[in-house]
Motif scaffolding. Structure first.
Motif, PDB file in Angstrom:
ATOM      1  N   VAL A  50      30.767 111.060  12.215  1.00 15.79           N
ATOM      2  CA  VAL A  50      30.259 110.827  13.573  1.00 15.79           C
ATOM      3  C   VAL A  50      28.898 111.481  13.757  1.00 15.79           C
ATOM      4  N   SER A  51      27.969 110.713  14.299  1.00 13.66           N
ATOM      5  CA  SER A  51      26.731 111.283  14.812  1.00 13.66           C
ATOM      6  C   SER A  51      26.816 111.233  16.329  1.00 13.66           C
ATOM      7  N   THR A  52      27.046 112.385  16.941  1.00 13.49           N
ATOM      8  CA  THR A  52      27.086 112.406  18.408  1.00 13.49           C
ATOM      9  C   THR A  52      25.698 112.106  18.976  1.00 13.49           C
ATOM     10  N   SER A  53      24.658 112.407  18.213  1.00 15.26           N
ATOM     11  CA  SER A  53      23.293 112.050  18.638  1.00 15.26           C
ATOM     12  C   SER A  53      23.169 110.541  18.799  1.00 15.26           C
ATOM     13  N   GLU A  54      23.648 109.801  17.800  1.00 14.51           N
ATOM     14  CA  GLU A  54      23.574 108.342  17.855  1.00 14.51           C
ATOM     15  C   GLU A  54      24.410 107.785  19.006  1.00 14.51           C
ATOM     16  N   VAL A  55      25.565 108.386  19.263  1.00 16.53           N
ATOM     17  CA  VAL A  55      26.391 107.940  20.390  1.00 16.53           C
ATOM     18  C   VAL A  55      25.578 108.018  21.680  1.00 16.53           C
ATOM     19  N   LEU A  56      24.768 109.062  21.800  1.00 14.59           N
ATOM     20  CA  LEU A  56      23.951 109.252  23.003  1.00 14.59           C
ATOM     21  C   LEU A  56      22.645 108.469  22.980  1.00 14.59           C
ATOM     22  N   SER A  64      28.503 118.644  21.895  1.00 10.07           N
ATOM     23  CA  SER A  64      29.912 119.007  21.745  1.00 10.07           C
ATOM     24  C   SER A  64      30.800 118.302  22.761  1.00 10.07           C
ATOM     25  N   ASP A  65      30.281 117.923  23.917  1.00 11.08           N
ATOM     26  CA  ASP A  65      31.117 117.199  24.876  1.00 11.08           C
ATOM     27  C   ASP A  65      31.439 115.792  24.380  1.00 11.08           C
ATOM     28  N   VAL A  66      30.510 115.160  23.668  1.00 10.11           N
ATOM     29  CA  VAL A  66      30.786 113.860  23.048  1.00 10.11           C
ATOM     30  C   VAL A  66      31.827 114.051  21.946  1.00 10.11           C
ATOM     31  N   ALA A  67      31.643 115.101  21.138  1.00  9.76           N
ATOM     32  CA  ALA A  67      32.606 115.403  20.074  1.00  9.76           C
ATOM     33  C   ALA A  67      33.999 115.613  20.660  1.00  9.76           C
ATOM     34  N   ALA A  68      34.088 116.314  21.775  1.00  9.44           N
ATOM     35  CA  ALA A  68      35.383 116.573  22.409  1.00  9.44           C
ATOM     36  C   ALA A  68      36.066 115.267  22.810  1.00  9.44           C
ATOM     37  N   SER A  69      35.311 114.333  23.363  1.00  9.31           N
ATOM     38  CA  SER A  69      35.882 113.040  23.760  1.00  9.31           C
ATOM     39  C   SER A  69      36.415 112.282  22.553  1.00  9.31           C
ATOM     40  N   LEU A  70      35.614 112.220  21.504  1.00  4.91           N
ATOM     41  CA  LEU A  70      36.032 111.499  20.303  1.00  4.91           C
ATOM     42  C   LEU A  70      37.211 112.198  19.637  1.00  4.91           C
ATOM     43  N   PHE A  71      37.199 113.513  19.617  1.00  2.43           N
ATOM     44  CA  PHE A  71      38.302 114.287  19.051  1.00  2.43           C
ATOM     45  C   PHE A  71      39.605 113.954  19.781  1.00  2.43           C
ATOM     46  N   ASP A  72      39.551 113.855  21.110  1.00  6.01           N
ATOM     47  CA  ASP A  72      40.748 113.517  21.889  1.00  6.01           C
ATOM     48  C   ASP A  72      41.331 112.174  21.448  1.00  6.01           C
ATOM     49  N   GLY A  73      40.471 111.166  21.286  1.00  6.13           N
ATOM     50  CA  GLY A  73      40.943 109.855  20.844  1.00  6.13           C
ATOM     51  C   GLY A  73      41.514 109.896  19.438  1.00  6.13           C
ATOM     52  N   PRO A  98      27.043 123.311  14.922  1.00  4.47           N
ATOM     53  CA  PRO A  98      26.305 122.099  15.292  1.00  4.47           C
ATOM     54  C   PRO A  98      25.043 121.826  14.465  1.00  4.47           C
ATOM     55  N   LYS A  99      24.294 122.839  14.078  1.00  4.29           N
ATOM     56  CA  LYS A  99      23.047 122.614  13.330  1.00  4.29           C
ATOM     57  C   LYS A  99      23.251 122.585  11.815  1.00  4.29           C
ATOM     58  N   ALA A 100      24.435 122.896  11.354  1.00  4.61           N
ATOM     59  CA  ALA A 100      24.761 122.819   9.922  1.00  4.61           C
ATOM     60  C   ALA A 100      26.220 122.407   9.804  1.00  4.61           C
ATOM     61  N   GLY A 101      26.434 121.119   9.885  1.00  3.21           N
ATOM     62  CA  GLY A 101      27.785 120.571   9.855  1.00  3.21           C
ATOM     63  C   GLY A 101      27.919 119.460  10.873  1.00  3.21           C
ATOM     64  N   GLY A 102      27.248 119.623  11.996  1.00  2.49           N
ATOM     65  CA  GLY A 102      27.266 118.609  13.044  1.00  2.49           C
ATOM     66  C   GLY A 102      28.220 118.959  14.169  1.00  2.49           C
ATOM     67  N   ALA A 103      27.958 118.379  15.328  1.00  2.16           N
ATOM     68  CA  ALA A 103      28.761 118.666  16.515  1.00  2.16           C
ATOM     69  C   ALA A 103      30.218 118.265  16.331  1.00  2.16           C
ATOM     70  N   MET A 104      30.468 117.108  15.698  1.00  5.39           N
ATOM     71  CA  MET A 104      31.847 116.627  15.544  1.00  5.39           C
ATOM     72  C   MET A 104      32.648 117.535  14.625  1.00  5.39           C
ATOM     73  N   GLY A 158      38.646 104.683   6.789  1.00  2.78           N
ATOM     74  CA  GLY A 158      37.817 105.518   7.630  1.00  2.78           C
ATOM     75  C   GLY A 158      36.912 104.722   8.537  1.00  2.78           C
ATOM     76  N   ILE A 159      36.318 105.443   9.480  1.00  6.28           N
ATOM     77  CA  ILE A 159      35.328 104.839  10.370  1.00  6.28           C
ATOM     78  C   ILE A 159      34.077 105.705  10.371  1.00  6.28           C
ATOM     79  N   ASP A 160      32.969 105.020  10.526  1.00  8.05           N
ATOM     80  CA  ASP A 160      31.660 105.651  10.514  1.00  8.05           C
ATOM     81  C   ASP A 160      30.985 105.309  11.837  1.00  8.05           C
ATOM     82  N   ILE A 161      30.723 106.322  12.626  1.00  9.22           N
ATOM     83  CA  ILE A 161      30.106 106.138  13.936  1.00  9.22           C
ATOM     84  C   ILE A 161      28.691 106.700  13.872  1.00  9.22           C
ATOM     85  N   GLY A 162      27.709 105.822  13.823  1.00  5.87           N
ATOM     86  CA  GLY A 162      26.327 106.270  13.793  1.00  5.87           C
ATOM     87  C   GLY A 162      25.721 106.340  12.406  1.00  5.87           C
TER      88      GLY A 162
END
Length: 192
Positions: free
Chosen positions: A35-41, A51-60, A105-111, A133-137
């Motif tokens: 997941v790229s939360t940057s791309e989602v935004l 991290s708020d985008v990551a939290a939403s995706l994590f919930d799903g 977040p800066k080394a690993g990513g928000a997700m 698997g799925i690739d988002i972004g």
């Protein structure tokens, strides 16, 4: 009224379910998510992790995990060589060798950093051979899929502004002209 965050959680859940069903996955299989939360935004990958985008995706994805029993592995970004966050049970079941690193977040990513903090007993591993698997972004999950990956077009083509791609793996077809891949069931030839 549904918020973007709620829609994203539902979209990732539906996409994971659809991909798992297309690949015939059962409980205990491995499912990689990049997941790229940057791309989602709507920003360029690696520039606006959230991290708020990551939290939403994590919930799903956690809903998908609970309902299917399929292990979810969260891929880190290239700064951690796309290492993965997995559950301890998955690491043990598949003989995955743990590595020592904490995604941020800066080394690993928000997700991945969100998953690391929220998966009970999270274990970091360098590589897996996932069943789907799925690739988002466009995070490039292919290195963590089994050898014969079958591209799959899920109904959800975007989560936020990020493009969504998916794949499931199948066993290799080996052999030559005489190879048989499906066992034919005997027919009743007895005449009555």
């Amino acid at each position: 009224m549904t918020t973007d965050r709620e829609r994203w959680a539902e979209d990732v859940y539906r996409t994971a379910m659809e991909t798992a069903q297309a690949g015939g996955l059962t409980a205990g299989r491995l499912f990689v998510v990049g997941v790229s939360t940057s791309e989602v935004l709507g920003s360029r990958i690696g520039t606006a992790g959230a991290s708020d985008v990551a939290a939403s995706l994590f919930d799903g994805l956690q809903r998908f995990r609970r309902e299917t029993g399929i292990y979810v592995a969260y891929q880190c970004c290239e700064h951690l060589n796309r290492a993965l966050v997995v559950e301890p049970d998955a690491a043990e079941r598949y003989g995955l060798e743990p590595v020592t690193v904490v995604p941020v977040p800066k080394a690993g990513g928000a997700m991945a950093s969100y998953a690391y903090r929220n998966v009970q007993g999270a274990v970091m591993v360098e590589e897996i051979a996932a069943h789907a698997g799925i690739d988002i972004g466009e995070t490039l999950i292919g290195m963590h899929l089994r050898k014969v990956a079958v591209p799959f077009r899920p109904a959800v083509r975007r989560i936020g502004e990020a493009r969504v791609n998916a794949a499931y793996a199948r066993p290799k077809l080996i052999g030559g002209a005489r190879a048989v891949y499906v066992i034919e069931q005997p027919t009743n030839t007895k005449e009555e």
